[in-house]
Structure formats: C-alpha cells, structure tokens
Design an enzyme around this catalytic site. Structure first.
Site, PDB file in Angstrom:
ATOM      1  CB  SER A 168      -0.990  -0.004   1.164  1.00 18.07           C
ATOM      2  OG  SER A 168      -0.361  -0.424   2.349  1.00 18.07           O
ATOM      3  CG  HIS A 196      -4.015  -0.956  -2.193  1.00 22.63           C
ATOM      4  ND1 HIS A 196      -4.506   0.324  -2.100  1.00 22.63           N
ATOM      5  CD2 HIS A 196      -3.589  -1.296  -0.958  1.00 22.63           C
ATOM      6  CE1 HIS A 196      -4.360   0.748  -0.850  1.00 22.63           C
ATOM      7  NE2 HIS A 196      -3.817  -0.214  -0.139  1.00 22.63           N
ATOM      8  CE  LYS A 225      -7.593   0.733   1.005  1.00 23.36           C
ATOM      9  NZ  LYS A 225      -7.222  -0.249   2.015  1.00 23.36           N
TER      10      LYS A 225
HETATM   11  C1  LIG Z   1      -7.007  -0.553   3.364  1.00 25.43           C
HETATM   12  C2  LIG Z   1      -6.375  -1.882   3.577  1.00 25.43           C
HETATM   13  C3  LIG Z   1      -6.906  -2.812   4.474  1.00 25.43           C
HETATM   14  C4  LIG Z   1      -8.035  -2.465   5.392  1.00 25.43           C
HETATM   15  O1  LIG Z   1      -9.208  -2.333   4.727  1.00 25.43           O
HETATM   16  P1  LIG Z   1     -10.375  -1.422   5.335  1.00 25.43           P
HETATM   17  O2  LIG Z   1     -11.577  -1.894   4.641  1.00 25.43           O
HETATM   18  O3  LIG Z   1      -9.991  -0.017   5.041  1.00 25.43           O
HETATM   19  O4  LIG Z   1     -10.392  -1.710   6.806  1.00 25.43           O
HETATM   20  C5  LIG Z   1      -6.340  -4.056   4.540  1.00 25.43           C
HETATM   21  N1  LIG Z   1      -5.267  -4.368   3.790  1.00 25.43           N
HETATM   22  C6  LIG Z   1      -4.698  -3.486   2.935  1.00 25.43           C
HETATM   23  C7  LIG Z   1      -3.529  -3.900   2.133  1.00 25.43           C
HETATM   24  C8  LIG Z   1      -5.232  -2.214   2.820  1.00 25.43           C
HETATM   25  O5  LIG Z   1      -4.671  -1.329   2.008  1.00 25.43           O
END
Ligand SMILES: *Cc1c(COP(=O)(O)O)cnc(C)c1O
Length: 376
Positions: A168, A196, A225
C-alpha cells in the site's frame, strides 16, 4: 511526537469525495485517495444505496442473528461468481476480515509467514492468533521458502503464507505466482490481501491474481478502494467460508453492515464488470504512464511501481510535510506519509492516480511537484 514532526492531524473534507475535493475549506485536486476508478462519488452508487435506504438504515444485528439481508446474500453470490470461486463472506472492513480470518484459522501450533511490509491488519491478526510468526524479507521468495523448510509440515498444523498483493505504501506487487507455487510445493496455504488490486488490476478487474495468473487459497477483497464504497469480503472454498461463519470472531460478534452499503457495492461491482470498468482501467493505465514519463523527465525520484500508487520518497518527515503543504497551497492535496506508517527516513508523498483525473490535471500535478520540490 510533535517535536519529531510525527504528530497526526485530520483534515476536514466538505461535500462528496472524488478527484476534486474541498480540504479544510480549500478546493483541491485529490492525488492521495484510493478511489482508483473514480467511483466513490459516482451518483449511480449513491442511487443504489438510496434505493435500499428506503427500507431503513441499520442491519439491526449480527449476520447470524437477524442482520443478514437479501442485499448481503446477493453481493456475496455476485462476488463469488465474478471471482470464479465457490463462496464469499462479507465483513464490515478489511481490518475485520484480516483479523477474523487469521485468528480463526491459526493457533499456537501453526505457522504464519508474512511479508515484512504487509498491512497492519495482517500483522495484528497474525500476532493475535498466537501462531508462530515469521517475517519474511519484502517480496523475497527465498526467505519464504527458508521459513517453510525450517518448519516441516506437521499433521494437523497449518502453515500459512500471507501477503499484500499491492503494497500500500510502495505500490509494488508481491511475487504471487512464485509464492503460490511455493505454497503448493510445501503443502502450505496462501492468503492474499488484494485491497489495492481488486477492481483495478487484471483484464477483467478481478485483481492481482487475475493479472498474474496465480491462485490463492484465501483472498481478501476490499471495497473501500477501487470499488468506492466500504467493507470487504473473504473469498475462497466452501469449507473456508463455512468455517469462518462458525469461528471468525470479528464477523460473528459484529453488527452486519448496512444493507444499503451492500447495494452500493453491488452497483460498483456491476460497473467494474461492465465495459465501463475496462475503460476506466485503461484510462487509469494511461494516466499512470503519463505521470511516470513526466516525472522521469523532471528527474523526480520515482519508485519502482507500475500501479496507481506512485510514491515519491523524500526522507525526513519534516521534508514530506513541507512539500505536501506547498502542494496544498497550489491546490493539490497529497497527504504526507510518515513513520510509523513507513520506516524512518522514508517519509513520502504517496501520490495516487485515479481514472477520475484528467490528463491536464496530472500535468498540473507534475508542474506543481517540480515547483514544490525546487523550493527548500
Ligand atoms: C485498506 C487496507 C486494508 C483495510 O481495509 P479497510 O476496509 O480499510 O479496513 C487491509 N489491507 C490493505 C492492504 C489495505 O490497504
């Protein structure tokens, strides 16, 4: 924390979310969101949610009690169908999904091998599970292999490799085909967090696994996302999902998400699957190439990323904050990312591109970056 430039502040966004937002009262082009396809502010998602909201807001209870709505069931079916896997299970967030799965599947006698740059939720889920936790050097397949060789298969014990698909804060990809092959050869399981990648990678938008032709036993797909909504799902075998329904504590003991949210996510998924999704992905790829070419021309310190996440590593936290502020004053919103989110000395601007950006806006960002980086 203040003295070290590590104090965090929230910025208030007024109105809807999108490529153009109002941050602390100033209209800005937004170049740091995860809204890769530009769907978060799409009126069609809002209309789907509004339709479901006519019947109420809350789900009323956890899914095992009375909170499992027809909208949830339909979204689970559509996801499983889209991803060509037997089942999907909705969680209220990616955090809840990762924590719930790792805690449910792993115990003291099990082994978790995790990339050192994995998302915080995979790290905490692994720690909470009580399993033996081996941190593998980032994307180093040989390191994962060493960990498996050092802990031979034991009847009844699970050995699980867990990795982000797209990291990320760096935007680079995990070596998924190699990890998948490694897991298969060692009788281990592979869990991929595709927060992502889902919706945005792969010809059909199925995510990082589709993009590289690999398979995973456990897949986490997030909706916050590229899909522009919120929540997440774990996708996998019939047995996996049935087991999670019995044992995933973040799912069993948590109120089911609002049905209207599932309705919005269904609308987003339909767009991702349609020609429009392919068009948005192609548009995003074009913008990524344009940004990288422009940044290279300006001699900016580009990272090794082909995804929509294009970090500019600047070093000290104070420097990242100063450049972020200079961009803000020019009308570009790129939040500074500092430790502990990234290692000390690697504070950065985590620039992200979206299909919602226009080419001229990417060019404008490049010019603003050149100016902001030139001033001390
Ligand atoms: C954003 C994210 C999460 C968490 O997801 P949410 O729905 O925002 O709690 C988990 N893993 C990765 C790699 C992320 O980027």
């Amino acid at each position: 924390m203040r003295a070290a430039d590590l104090y965090r502040l929230r910025r208030i966004v007024d109105g809807g979310h999108g490529a153009r937002i109002v941050v602390d009262g100033r209209a800005c082009l937004n170049f740091c969101a995860n809204d890769y396809l530009g769907l978060a502010g799409d009126p069609r998602l809002a209309a789907a949610a509004r339709g479901a909201l006519e019947q109420g807001t809350g789900s009323g209870a956890a899914a095992l009690v009375s909170g499992y709505n027809r909208e949830h069931a339909a979204l689970e079916e559509e996801l499983a169908d889209f991803l060509r896997r037997p089942r999907a299970l909705l969680f209220s967030s990616g955090w809840a999904a990762n924590l719930g799965v790792l805690r449910a599947l792993l115990g003291r006698e099990d082994l978790l091998i995790a990339d050192e740059l994995n998302h915080a939720s995979l790290i905490d889920g692994g720690r909470l599970s009580g399993a033996r936790y081996v941190r593998a050097a980032h994307a180093q397949v040989a390191d994962f292999a060493r960990a498996l060789e050092a802990a031979p298969a034991d009847a009844g014990c699970l050995r699980l490799i867990a990795t982000d698909s797209v990291f990320s804060m760096d935007g680079d990809l995990a070596p998924l085909p190699a990890l998948s092959g490694l897991a298969a050869r060692h009788g281990a399981a592979l869990m991929v967090d595709d927060a992502h990648g889902f919706g945005v990678l792969g010809a059909g938008g199925r995510g990082a696994l589709e993009a590289c032709g690999a398979e995973a036993d456990i897949l986490m797909t997030g909706f916050g996302k590229a899909l522009g909504t919120a929540g997440a799902a774990i996708v996998g075998s019939e047995t996996l999902i049935e087991y999670l329904i019995q044992r995933a504590r973040t799912w069993v003991f948590s109120t089911a998400p609002p049905p209207a949210l599932a309705a919005a996510t269904r609308a987003a998924l339909a767009l991702v699957r349609a020609d429009e999704g392919a068009e948005r992905r192609a548009r995003l790829r074009g913008l990524i190439a344009r940004f990288r070419a422009g940044a290279a021309q300006l001699g900016l310190p580009l990272s090794d990323s082909e995804t929509a996440i294009q970090p500019l590593v600047l070093g000290e936290a104070a420097r990242a904050l100063a450049v972020s502020r200079a961009l803000y004053e020019r009308g570009y919103w790129v939040a500074a990312i500092r430790p502990p989110t990234v290692p000390a000395g690697t504070s950065r601007l985590r620039i992200t591109l979206s299909a919602g950006h226009a080419e001229a806006e990417v060019d404008g960002l490049l010019a603003a970056l050149a100016a902001a980086l030139a001033s001390p």
